[in-house]
Each structure stands twice: as C-alpha cells, then as structure tokens.
Design an enzyme around this catalytic site. Structure first.
Site, short mmCIF file in Angstrom:
data_model
loop_
_atom_site.label_atom_id
_atom_site.label_comp_id
_atom_site.label_asym_id
_atom_site.label_seq_id
_atom_site.Cartn_x
_atom_site.Cartn_y
_atom_site.Cartn_z
N GLU A 8 -9.52 4.28 8.24
CA GLU A 8 -9.23 2.95 8.38
C GLU A 8 -8.24 2.55 9.02
OE1 GLU A 8 -8.94 -0.84 5.30
OE2 GLU A 8 -10.48 0.56 4.71
N LYS A 9 -7.03 3.43 9.05
CA LYS A 9 -5.81 2.98 9.59
C LYS A 9 -5.05 4.22 10.08
CE LYS A 9 -4.77 1.43 5.37
NZ LYS A 9 -5.69 1.84 4.59
N ASP A 103 -11.38 2.82 3.44
CA ASP A 103 -10.59 2.89 2.11
C ASP A 103 -11.79 2.77 1.09
OD1 ASP A 103 -8.24 2.78 2.97
OD2 ASP A 103 -7.75 0.81 2.84
N ASP A 105 -13.04 0.73 -1.24
CA ASP A 105 -13.27 -0.60 -1.87
C ASP A 105 -14.07 -1.33 -0.97
OD1 ASP A 105 -11.89 -1.34 0.39
OD2 ASP A 105 -9.97 -1.91 -0.75
N TYR A 319 1.35 3.25 2.00
CA TYR A 319 0.42 2.17 2.24
C TYR A 319 1.15 1.06 1.56
CZ TYR A 319 -3.47 -1.01 2.96
OH TYR A 319 -4.22 -2.10 3.12
N ARG A 321 0.01 -2.53 1.76
CA ARG A 321 -0.66 -3.72 1.05
C ARG A 321 -1.56 -3.36 0.08
NH1 ARG A 321 -2.30 -6.88 6.80
NH2 ARG A 321 -0.36 -7.91 7.09
#
Length: 718
Positions: A8-9, A103, A105, A319, A321
């Site tokens: 994702e990142k 992630d 979620d 991370y 956020r």
C-alpha cells in the site's frame, strides 16, 4: 513462479524487501529479489471520475440536472499518478501471481483491489496481512497467505461503496445549496457537516449561556480525641441536583445541614488506598495532532504534514496516520535496541527499565496499524527543521515514558453518610513521582482522574467520631463550555457518539469502532480529519481566533439550513450498517447510493429562494501566492503586502512588505519570500551583521492570527 507483491505504501514495500533474504536494488519504486518483484502504491492511485467526464453538460451547474448519479462510477488514475498505474500494470503482465499487501482494513483492501480491477487482472491473487513492519512479523505473515477471494473483495467493495456515496452526497447537496444560495463553494459532506455542527453548537451554547448561581456546603469536622480538622464538602444524591449537576437553591442545602447537625457527634469512616498512574500511551495521529496543537499551536494539517516528512524523507518514525495507540509484543522485545539509539540521537538520558511492560504492548488492541514510535533510522537529526524536531522529540519522549515507573499515590478519604448524600473529604499524597520527574504531559493525557483534594489531612484508616463546626455555603456560578481549539475538536471527532441522543445510532457508532482503542463512536479517519478542518476554514464556515476555532455567521446560517440527515453523525452510522451487509453479500454498492438519493430527492422540491446567508462572499480573482495558514483561504498580493482574501470575514493574517522585523535585518518581503514562507513556514535569508554576511533561517510563526518571525542560525547539513 514469479510473484508480484503490491504494497500500500513505500514504507511497507521496502520493509517486505528487507525481510526477504538476498541482495536487492530499488529502481523507480520497484525492487526485484530472486523470483519476487516488490512495488507499491502511494495511497489511492485512482479517483472517481468527475461528472463532466461522463457528460460535458455537467460542467455547468444546473438544478434540473440533479440528482447526478451514474450506474457505474468509473475509476481513473489520479493526477500525476498515471505513470505509476501504468508501471504496475506492466509488472502485472510479467508475473505469474500477485500478492495483495494492502493494509489489513477495509480501505487497504479496496486500495489494491481497485488497481487490480482497473488493470483487468485475471492472474491468481493471494492476500497477506501485515500488522507490523518488523522482519519477523513480515516473514510470519508470508507463511500465512490466503486467497484474495470474493469474501475479501466484498470487504473492499464496502469501502468503494462509501467512497461513491460520499461523492454522491458532495456533488448533489453542494450543487443544490450553491445554486439555491447563488454562491459557489457551499460544500456539504458526511463528515464535514457534522464537524461544522460540533463547532456551531458549541458556539451557540456559549453565546446563549445564562449564568446560574449554585451552592456548595463546606464544613470542617473536628475529630474527637484527635488533633485533626477535616475539610468536608457535601456530595448530594443525584435526585437532589436541579440541573443534573448542581443544587441551585441554597435553602435545600441549609435544610440538609440542619438535619445533619441534629446529631451532635458524627460517625466518620476513614479509608485509604494506594494507586498508580501510568504514563500516557504513545501517540496515534489524532492524539499527536491534539498534543502539538495544545503545546505548540500547530494546526492539525501542519502536524500531519510534518509526520509525513519524518516518515517518508527520514524514515524516522513508523506509519504516521495510525488510529491506534497500542504496540505489538515484538516492539517490547526490540525496545532495548531502539531506545538507546533514540536517546543518543536526542542527546538525552533517562533511567529506562526494560522490564516494565507498559499496557501499550498488547497485540489484541493493535488494529491495521500500531502507535507512532521512533525507528532505528540513522538520519542526521540536525537536518530537521525546528518544528519537525519538536514533533519528532514528542513522539520519542512518549515512547520513552513507557519504560519509566508510574506515579505512586496514597489517597485518604473521610466520609460521613446521610440520607441525602455524604460529606466527603479527600487528601492525596505523592509517594513516588515516577515518570513525572522527567516528563510533564498535559493533565488530560496522564490518566490522572482521581477526586480533587478538599484539603490536606492524614489519618490511619478506621472509624472515628467528629463534631461539625460552622457551615459555609459557597455561592458559585455555572460556566459555559469552552470554545473549541483544533485539539479539542479532533478529540470530539473521535468520540462524537457522546453527543448523539438517539440510543440506536449511538450504539451503532460505538459498535463501528469496537476494538479500536482511541476511537469511540467516531466520524472521519486519521487520514482525513485535518483535511476536513482545513476545508471548513477554506469555505469560510469557521475562522481561527488565536488557538480557538469559531463558527462564522455564514457557517451558522448554512449549518441550520442543512437537512438533519446530513448535519448529524447519523449518516455515518446508517451507512456502516449497509456496508456490513455489503461485506456479507446481503447488499451492494447500489443499495448504499440509493439510500443517499432517496434522502436527497425530496429537497429538490423545496423553495429556498427566500433563504439568505450572512457574511461577505469570497470571490477574489487575483492569483494566489499561497494558502492562508489561519483560515485556509488564498493569500494574494496588494500594494502593502500579501494578505488573506477572507479579511472581511475577520481573518487578519498578512505578510507586510515593510515589516519592522524584516527591516531590522535589512529585508523587504517580496513575492518569492512570501511563497516560500507560506509553503514551508521558513526560508533562507542573507543577513549583514557587523560587516559579515551570514545565512540565517527566517521562520514564520502565528500568534493571535498574525504573522510573527524569528531568526535562527543555519547549519548546512549533507
């Protein structure tokens, strides 16, 4: 078989690469190791199409075109991310299977699924759940791969449904009210409007507050056979409280006092308890934003941006956020390596004890992310700008605190029971200052919620007798609630359920956040809340007055004009129920969107031609030099300086060309300086001092809504 891992990142992608044995080299955001290729997204790479991308007629806003909705909302590459999308699509063509490393979620599931769907992928997809970026955890996760089947895709589909529904709300309600009020930019949103409601409601509670007198009964008790005087305060039973909190009539207390005094000698029970106050938990983003706003006056957006820099540029923190304040057990075992590294970097030393197992180390409370903590990154700390360093140091210190002892207290409580309540006295003694010898967190963060002392006294626990002395009836006045700051606003966004009156909606909001420590019936996410506040400022719905955030007349008028289904947190609760049905295959995207349209369509028949809103509209066509750091509107150049277009609505922020401070160092504000200061909050300047020219850092700050400067020494770093 060659596998493509899509993270994702970047942080996660590089962590995965480190966890896989063998040499590697990163080229253009792609790492190849043995038979594995690793790449990553940068948040959402795709966006929903604008209405005029379906049909050019929607470029012009017209009521007859409402509601705007499409059977299939298309996704397209977002801005300059098209090249990255094409790059990932090419990698998909070259691999045999894909490993989805979004992630763990709903949003993380959707974020990678949308790329695969856009690429029309037909190759097998596995799913990996990585809660923590430590090598051991990543290796373990890759031994537990599962199929990215329809059940998982449905989880992502629920996040897509929410994104579409939010878009439908924004497009239709915003156009309807902008057209009705004949002014552009009247934006409406599922999270934005209830957040505005929090501020408007608070301001009106303050503006409409009528002070009421209330009374307390204080009386000293002289213990028989003891040379001790105990300062009692009467605590009435709840049914005696006139407004749920206070006794408003002095006569009631006088009558109770008279009844108690009928007994010459009172029986006093003395209890004793020891307690420990543990350090506050490490930060999640909301707690960090609130902390930095309270301590340093940083806006939510500024702290968000600084944490992004600390993570992306320096890999200094985990991370950023995150919505969690908890950590994995792996972090506990690694602390004896991380903390010495961090303390050496800070040039600070604390008597940490690695045997202390803080409550923050709890695997079951870690959600898709864990708390924000420092890393082992060997970056040069002197390279950080002053404000970046402040944020980094606070993150470090809140982690260091987890390995310092708790505060130890002894509390002595004396009480006299009566039919109407009890006379109560509390005295607290600090036995060990614990972590507060080194750190002083804000009172609201330290978990210290014991009763307020009524006065100092000490006694062994047991039963005593006392004679009450002269009564004192203290007259006080009720106070209105305090104005919101950005710190208190973001805290209420994480727990807005406490203001919801409907029990069913309140319960749904809390159920939505079940298992999320730090979120308790919330609206918005860690990644979006600062943007919501910036939007409210930009629209002129609210303004900053010092640290306080106040609703404008425009904000109040517009909020009261909005229908109930939009301006409360109820919509978030109702959508969540439908999203859960989507995950289980009982509903689809259309179900959620139809619920939005069903609520919206009746408003098309309303006659709003008579409705007006106050405040001067902002319609300034001049070129923007930057964004106002106080209210979010644009800064434009005029003859005297660079000022905010929102000045008629109360924003006084400006960068004056002939500022006294700047003149003192031989400088005049020009456009290039203004642009740099507004963007980065600092710029480099050459200063003549005693025939010597030196480079300094000119740093921009804000005090009471106005620009202030300070000059710092510049140390060039590699």
């Amino acid at each position: 078989m060659h596998s493509l891992i899509i993270a994702e990142k970047p942080e996660l992608g590089r962590a995965i690469a480190k966890a896989i044995d063998g040499p590697s080299k990163e080229v253009r955001g792609v790492i190849v190791k043995k038979n594995v290729t690793i790449t990553w997204a940068y948040g959402h790479l795709l966006r929903l199409c604008e209405p005029d991308e379906y049909d050019a007629k929607y470029k012009k806003w017209r009521k007859e075109d409402l509601p705007i909705c499409f059977e299939n909302w298309k996704l397209v590459p977002d801005g300059n991310k098209k090249e990255r999308v094409m790059q990932i699509m090419a990698l998909i063509e070259q691999c045999d299977q894909i490993i989805h490393a979004g992630d763990p979620d709903d949003e993380g599931q959707f974020l990678i699924d949308e790329i695969l769907q856009y690429a029309q992928n037909t190759k097998p997809v596995k799913r990996v759940y990585i809660n923590d970026n430590t090598p051991a955890n990543i290796k373990k996760a890759f031994h537990e791969l599962i199929d990215n089947d329809e059940k998982l895709i449905a989880i992502g589909r629920s996040a897509y449904a929410r994104a579409v529904a939010d878009y439908v709300v924004g497009i239709n309600y915003s156009r309807l009210y902008s057209l009705a009020l004949r002014r552009s930019g009247m934006s409406v949103g599922r999270v934005q409007s209830p957040t505005l409601g929090l501020i408007v409601t608070r301001d009106e509670q303050i503006d409409n507050h009528v002070k009421q007198k209330y009374y307390e009964w204080h009386v000293d008790g002289a213990l028989l056979h003891e040379d001790v005087l105990i300062p009692f305060v009467f605590k009435p039973k709840s049914d005696l409280l006139d407004d749920g909190k206070h006794i408003l009539h002095k006569e009631i207390l006088e009558e109770i006092a008279q009844q108690v005094h009928q007994q010459d000698v009172q029986k006093v029970k003395v209890e004793e308890k020891e307690m420990e106050v543990r350090p506050p938990l490490p930060f999640n983003l909301a707690k960090l934003q609130a902390h930095m706003n309270t301590k340093c006056g940083f806006t939510l957006a500024k702290t968000d941006q600084i944490t992004q820099t600390l993570r992306d540029k320096y890999q200094a923190i985990t991370y950023n956020r995150s919505d969690s304040q908890y950590l994995k057990e792996e972090h506990f075992t690694e602390a004896d390596k991380v903390l010495p590294h961090v303390m050496a970097k800070l040039q600070e030393s604390y008597p940490v004890d690695y045997q202390i197992h803080s409550e923050c180390f709890n695997d079951k409370y870690v959600t898709a992310h864990h708390a924000i903590i420092p890393t082992m990154s060997d970056f040069p700390i002197q390279a950080l700008l002053p404000d970046e360093r402040k944020v980094y140091e606070e993150i470090c210190r809140y982690y260091i605190m987890q390995f310092l002892p708790p505060i130890k207290k002894r509390q002595v409580i004396a009480s006299i029971k009566s039919e109407q309540g009890e006379l109560r006295a509390v005295s607290t003694f600090i036995l060990d200052e614990g972590y507060k010898q080194f750190f002083q967190p804000e009172k609201e963060d330290d978990g210290d919620h014991e009763e307020t002392d009524s006065g100092k006294f000490t006694l062994p626990k047991g039963n005593y007798e006392a004679v009450l002395q002269e009564d004192v009836f203290v007259e006080k006045e009720t106070n209105p609630p305090k104005r919101y700051t950005q710190a208190t606003l973001i805290k209420d966004m994480t727990s807005i359920a406490k203001y919801v009156k409907d029990k069913e909606i309140k319960d749904i909001l809390k159920k939505k956040d079940k298992g999320k420590k730090g979120e308790n019936g919330s609206i918005g996410t860690s990644a979006t809340r600062s943007q919501i506040v910036e939007t409210l400022l930009k629209r002129g719905y609210v303004v900053m007055k010092g640290k306080q955030i106040l609703s404008t007349q425009l904000g109040k008028d517009f909020y009261h004009l909005l229908p109930d289904e939009i301006k409360t947190a109820d919509l978030t609760a109702k959508w969540w129920v439908i999203q859960e049905d989507i995950k289980e295959g009982k509903a689809d995207v259309k179900t959620l969107v139809d619920s939005v349209l069903e609520a919206f369509i009746p408003h098309l028949k309303e006659d709003l031609s008579h409705v007006k809103v106050e405040s001067v509209p902002i319609d300034d066509k001049r070129e923007a030099v930057g964004i106002c750091p106080v209210c979010g509107n644009k800064i434009v150049e005029n003859t005297k300086g660079f000022g905010c277009v929102n000045y008629r609505n109360g924003c006084k922020f400006a960068l004056w060309k002939e500022d006294r401070f700047l003149q003192g160092i031989g400088k005049t504000m020009n456009k290039a300086m203004a642009e740099k200061l507004l963007k980065d909050k600092y710029c480099l300047v050459k200063v003549m001092q005693e025939e010597t020219e030196s480079i300094k850092i000119l740093q921009l700050g804000i005090r009471n809504g106005r620009a202030v400067y300070r000059l710092l020494d510049y140390q060039k770093t590699q």
